[in-house]
Design an enzyme around this catalytic site. Structure first.
Site, PDB file in Angstrom:
ATOM      1  CE  LYS A  23      20.689  70.566  77.588  1.00  0.00           C
ATOM      2  NZ  LYS A  23      20.996  70.662  79.039  1.00  0.00           N
ATOM      3  CB  CYS A  40      26.623  57.699  66.837  1.00  0.00           C
ATOM      4  SG  CYS A  40      27.062  58.962  65.637  1.00  0.00           S
ATOM      5  CB  CYS A  42      30.505  61.041  63.743  1.00  0.00           C
ATOM      6  SG  CYS A  42      29.292  59.987  62.896  1.00  0.00           S
ATOM      7  CB  CYS A  51      28.164  53.514  65.967  1.00  0.00           C
ATOM      8  SG  CYS A  51      29.311  53.404  64.573  1.00  0.00           S
ATOM      9  CG  HIS A  55      32.414  56.173  62.299  1.00  0.00           C
ATOM     10  ND1 HIS A  55      31.513  55.267  62.813  1.00  0.00           N
ATOM     11  CD2 HIS A  55      33.536  55.481  62.002  1.00  0.00           C
ATOM     12  CE1 HIS A  55      32.072  54.070  62.858  1.00  0.00           C
ATOM     13  NE2 HIS A  55      33.294  54.171  62.365  1.00  0.00           N
TER      14      HIS A  55
HETATM   15 FE1  FES Z   1      28.766  58.088  64.314  1.00  0.00          FE
HETATM   16 FE2  FES Z   1      29.820  55.678  64.036  1.00  0.00          FE
HETATM   17  S1  FES Z   1      30.448  57.220  65.362  1.00  0.00           S
HETATM   18  S2  FES Z   1      28.148  56.525  62.992  1.00  0.00           S
END
Ligand code: FES
Length: 76
Positions: A23, A40, A42, A51, A55
């Site tokens: 996890k 982040c 994504c 991030c 994304h």
């Molecule tokens: Fe994943 Fe920006 S939200 S790189």
């Protein structure tokens, strides 16, 4: 809308972050955030959990609309 049998298979969100771990969890102390932190959501960032702008490419390629979580201190 009909979705082909192959498309119905559930896919993984995490493609490469800490794949040897059962996890992926990050714990960050509020005191260490400073005035602003961008996390982040994504799962494509090379600097995960932060991030790095990946994304944007992910959204362009997939039609998705994901973006980061921004935590910041309120302006005084
Ligand atoms: Fe994943 Fe920006 S939200 S790189």
């Amino acid at each position: 809308r009909y979705v082909g049998k192959r498309s119905c298979k559930k896919s993984r969100v995490n493609r490469e972050v800490n794949k040897d771990s059962p996890k992926v969890v990050h714990s960050i102390d509020m005191e260490d955030i400073g005035s602003k932190a961008v996390y982040c959501r994504c799962w494509r960032s090379r600097k995960f959990p932060y991030c790095d702008g990946a994304h944007t490419k992910h959204n362009e390629e997939t039609g998705d609309n994901v973006g980061p979580l921004i935590i910041k201190k309120r302006d005084a």
